[in-house]
Scaffold this motif. Structure first.
Motif, PDB file in Angstrom:
ATOM      1  N   ALA A  81       3.076  19.090 -23.735  1.00 38.74           N
ATOM      2  CA  ALA A  81       3.747  17.962 -23.076  1.00 38.74           C
ATOM      3  C   ALA A  81       4.248  16.927 -24.078  1.00 38.74           C
ATOM      4  CB  ALA A  81       2.813  17.311 -22.050  1.00 38.74           C
ATOM      5  N   MET A  82       4.804  17.432 -25.181  1.00 36.19           N
ATOM      6  CA  MET A  82       5.425  16.574 -26.187  1.00 36.19           C
ATOM      7  C   MET A  82       6.931  16.534 -25.958  1.00 36.19           C
ATOM      8  SD  MET A  82       2.859  15.508 -27.975  1.00 36.19           S
ATOM      9  CE  MET A  82       3.626  14.883 -29.471  1.00 36.19           C
ATOM     10  N   ASP A  83       7.669  15.973 -26.914  1.00 31.66           N
ATOM     11  CA  ASP A  83       9.117  15.905 -26.741  1.00 31.66           C
ATOM     12  C   ASP A  83       9.739  17.301 -26.695  1.00 31.66           C
ATOM     13  OD1 ASP A  83       8.071  15.186 -29.485  1.00 31.66           O
ATOM     14  OD2 ASP A  83      10.082  15.774 -30.068  1.00 31.66           O
ATOM     15  N   ALA A  85       8.701  19.710 -25.001  1.00 31.44           N
ATOM     16  CA  ALA A  85       8.642  20.079 -23.587  1.00 31.44           C
ATOM     17  C   ALA A  85       9.567  19.217 -22.736  1.00 31.44           C
ATOM     18  CB  ALA A  85       7.210  19.966 -23.072  1.00 31.44           C
ATOM     19  N   GLN A  86      10.458  18.474 -23.406  1.00 33.86           N
ATOM     20  CA  GLN A  86      11.491  17.669 -22.750  1.00 33.86           C
ATOM     21  C   GLN A  86      10.938  16.429 -22.064  1.00 33.86           C
ATOM     22  OE1 GLN A  86      13.760  21.643 -21.342  1.00 33.86           O
ATOM     23  NE2 GLN A  86      14.825  19.780 -20.733  1.00 33.86           N
ATOM     24  N   ARG A  87       9.891  15.851 -22.642  1.00 30.69           N
ATOM     25  CA  ARG A  87       9.448  14.549 -22.159  1.00 30.69           C
ATOM     26  C   ARG A  87      10.591  13.558 -22.360  1.00 30.69           C
ATOM     27  NH1 ARG A  87       3.706  13.940 -21.898  1.00 30.69           N
ATOM     28  NH2 ARG A  87       4.085  11.889 -20.964  1.00 30.69           N
ATOM     29  N   GLY A  88      10.952  12.880 -21.304  1.00 33.71           N
ATOM     30  CA  GLY A  88      12.050  11.923 -21.373  1.00 33.71           C
ATOM     31  C   GLY A  88      13.423  12.563 -21.377  1.00 33.71           C
ATOM     32  N   MET A  89      13.501  13.880 -21.273  1.00 30.80           N
ATOM     33  CA  MET A  89      14.785  14.595 -21.239  1.00 30.80           C
ATOM     34  C   MET A  89      14.734  15.720 -20.211  1.00 30.80           C
ATOM     35  SD  MET A  89      16.134  14.828 -25.193  1.00 30.80           S
ATOM     36  CE  MET A  89      17.740  15.467 -24.695  1.00 30.80           C
ATOM     37  N   GLY A  90      14.161  15.422 -19.058  1.00 33.37           N
ATOM     38  CA  GLY A  90      14.162  16.405 -17.977  1.00 33.37           C
ATOM     39  C   GLY A  90      12.819  16.706 -17.369  1.00 33.37           C
ATOM     40  N   VAL A 125      -2.572  16.959 -26.133  1.00 31.92           N
ATOM     41  CA  VAL A 125      -1.550  16.667 -25.122  1.00 31.92           C
ATOM     42  C   VAL A 125      -0.938  15.298 -25.342  1.00 31.92           C
ATOM     43  CG1 VAL A 125      -2.712  18.146 -23.452  1.00 31.92           C
ATOM     44  CG2 VAL A 125      -3.136  15.696 -23.411  1.00 31.92           C
ATOM     45  N   GLY A 126       0.342  15.213 -25.022  1.00 32.31           N
ATOM     46  CA  GLY A 126       1.072  13.977 -25.167  1.00 32.31           C
ATOM     47  C   GLY A 126       0.686  12.959 -24.120  1.00 32.31           C
ATOM     48  N   TYR A 329      18.710  17.504 -29.351  1.00 30.85           N
ATOM     49  CA  TYR A 329      19.026  18.730 -28.619  1.00 30.85           C
ATOM     50  C   TYR A 329      18.369  19.963 -29.251  1.00 30.85           C
ATOM     51  CZ  TYR A 329      22.388  16.372 -25.621  1.00 30.85           C
ATOM     52  OH  TYR A 329      22.977  15.555 -24.688  1.00 30.85           O
ATOM     53  N   TYR A 330      17.442  19.755 -30.164  1.00 32.21           N
ATOM     54  CA  TYR A 330      16.765  20.904 -30.775  1.00 32.21           C
ATOM     55  C   TYR A 330      16.045  21.750 -29.739  1.00 32.21           C
ATOM     56  CZ  TYR A 330      12.067  18.840 -30.383  1.00 32.21           C
ATOM     57  OH  TYR A 330      10.886  18.337 -29.907  1.00 32.21           O
ATOM     58  N   LYS A 331      15.640  21.113 -28.607  1.00 39.21           N
ATOM     59  CA  LYS A 331      14.921  21.874 -27.576  1.00 39.21           C
ATOM     60  C   LYS A 331      15.729  23.066 -27.083  1.00 39.21           C
ATOM     61  CE  LYS A 331      13.458  17.335 -26.959  1.00 39.21           C
ATOM     62  NZ  LYS A 331      14.158  16.136 -27.470  1.00 39.21           N
ATOM     63  N   THR A 332      17.058  22.924 -27.084  1.00 40.31           N
ATOM     64  CA  THR A 332      17.916  24.023 -26.638  1.00 40.31           C
ATOM     65  C   THR A 332      17.730  25.239 -27.543  1.00 40.31           C
ATOM     66  OG1 THR A 332      19.517  22.420 -25.785  1.00 40.31           O
ATOM     67  CG2 THR A 332      20.287  24.668 -26.099  1.00 40.31           C
TER      68      THR A 332
END
Length: 396
Positions: A81-83, A85-90, A125-126, A329-332
């Motif tokens: 549940a960090m960035d 995992a798209q915390r704050g971005m979905g 966990v975040g 956008y690295y999550k992509t």
């Protein structure tokens, strides 16, 4: 067997590409003994749900948890549940709570040596404030938001990571305001936490975190905070993409406090260390290169430094591609590689974030992943990417 396809070449044309890399051998590993290593894991969206921008996140639990089992099988711990995992971005707070509960329930225990105390779960966990509405809040409201999420981390028996907070950054007027919030939280935590310093390249809303636009001044604030709460701080994860700033901060930490590198550009040298100091790891790129990361850490444990360097070296161009600007956008790229490697059925993300990178960008990611040996099933990767290219209007 020759594997090839036609890829966008970055100039508006297509170029035939033949795969040349040999996949890194996939084995089962025990957690490294010389370093602590966390992979920040992404989430897999439910392909039959409305995961469009602004919609509540709907997660494919089977494949999301399956990916975490994959990381654990390689000896890596999971930063949940960090960035990444798209915390704050979905990823909204209701979905985050369920993600934390489900993942923590499955986390294995980290092996311990005799007399070292109780074993801990291989998960952190975040803990943040992202369920607050955007905008300025009183510091007590920010603290209360952190406390709510901290309570969940402690309930599930996971190590807390006090994530950098957009709400705190918007609301704090000085370094003293940061100290007020963190002093309160550290005083309440029942176990040592990981602090989290995320640079503005990862999240522009965090510009000036710790109360200063100067990274050196901000580092002074952090060091003072840690020195006065050393018993409550396991370590600090920093993601500034500046190895010199990380090394300077690492040297200033009190004994027993770890520096977890979040530098997805310079991680091999930072983890390897200089003979006196080294960084542990809490990295999004480890989710994308997990077999290589596990093999490199095993080589480090065995004192095989040349092998360590050889395994990690070809992953760095891939990491720099995935984390290129706009870095958030690295999550992509993380989800793209998970899909190519068969860890999820489709290339979809909560919030529709799969559109965060272009086909030419993904084509370069594909080439570099091949060169790094992290396309674990090349035939599957070629088949899947060819189909995505065709849907995008490319005759591959």
């Amino acid at each position: 067997m020759t594997l090839s396809l036609r890829l966008p070449d970055g100039t508006g044309g297509l170029q035939s590409y033949q795969l040349t890399g040999t996949p890194v051998a996939h084995g089962t590993y025990q957690p490294a003994t010389s370093r602590l290593a966390f992979a920040a894991a992404h989430v897999v969206s439910d392909p039959l749900a409305d995961n469009s921008p602004g919609a509540p996140a709907v997660i494919d639990w089977e494949h999301t948890l399956g990916f975490r089992r994959h990381l654990w099988s390689l000896g890596l711990s999971v930063a949940e549940a960090m960035d990444t995992a798209q915390r704050g971005m979905g990823l909204d707070w209701p979905a985050t709570q369920e993600l934390i509960r489900r993942s923590a329930a499955e986390a294995p225990l980290r092996p311990t040596s005799p007399g070292s105390g109780a074993a801990e779960k291989q998960i952190a966990v975040g803990v943040g404030t992202d369920h607050l509405a955007a905008g300025v809040h009183g510091l007590d409201a920010v603290i209360a938001a952190y406390e709510e999420q901290l309570a969940l981390a402690e309930e599930v028996g996971a190590q807390p990571i006090l994530m950098a907070s957009r709400a705190l950054c918007a609301s704090a007027g000085s370094p003293d305001d940061y100290r007020k919030v963190y002093d309160r939280l550290l005083g309440q935590s029942t176990r040592p936490v990981v602090l989290h310093w995320l640079g503005s390249m990862f999240d522009p809303a965090l510009d000036g975190y710790w109360g200063s636009d100067s990274l050196d001044t901000a580092a002074d604030v952090v060091v003072d905070l840690i020195n006065e709460n050393a018993g409550k701080v396991d370590g600090i994860k920093i993601s500034l993409l500046d190895a010199s700033k990380e090394i300077a901060l690492r040297k200033r930490l009190p004994a027993g406090v770890r520096l977890y590198t979040g530098d997805d550009f310079n991680y091999p040298e930072l983890i390897r260390g200089d003979g006196e100091h080294h960084s542990d790891a809490l990295l999004g790129i480890f989710a994308a290169i997990a077999p290589a990361a596990a093999a490199a850490l095993k080589a480090l444990d065995d004192g095989e430094l040349t092998k360590y360097d050889e395994i990690f070296a070809p992953t760095v161009p891939l990491a720099r591609q995935i984390f290129s600007a706009p870095t958030y956008y690295y999550k992509t790229g993380i989800a793209f590689l998970a899909w190519l490697n068969g860890h999820q059925p489709g290339f979809g993300m909560v919030g529709g974030l799969q559109t965060g990178r272009s086909l030419p960008h993904l084509a370069d990611t594909f080439r570099l992943a091949d060169a790094a040996g992290v396309l674990t099933s090349p035939e599957l990767a070629v088949d899947r990417f060819r189909r995505l290219l065709v849907v995008g209007g490319v005759d591959a």
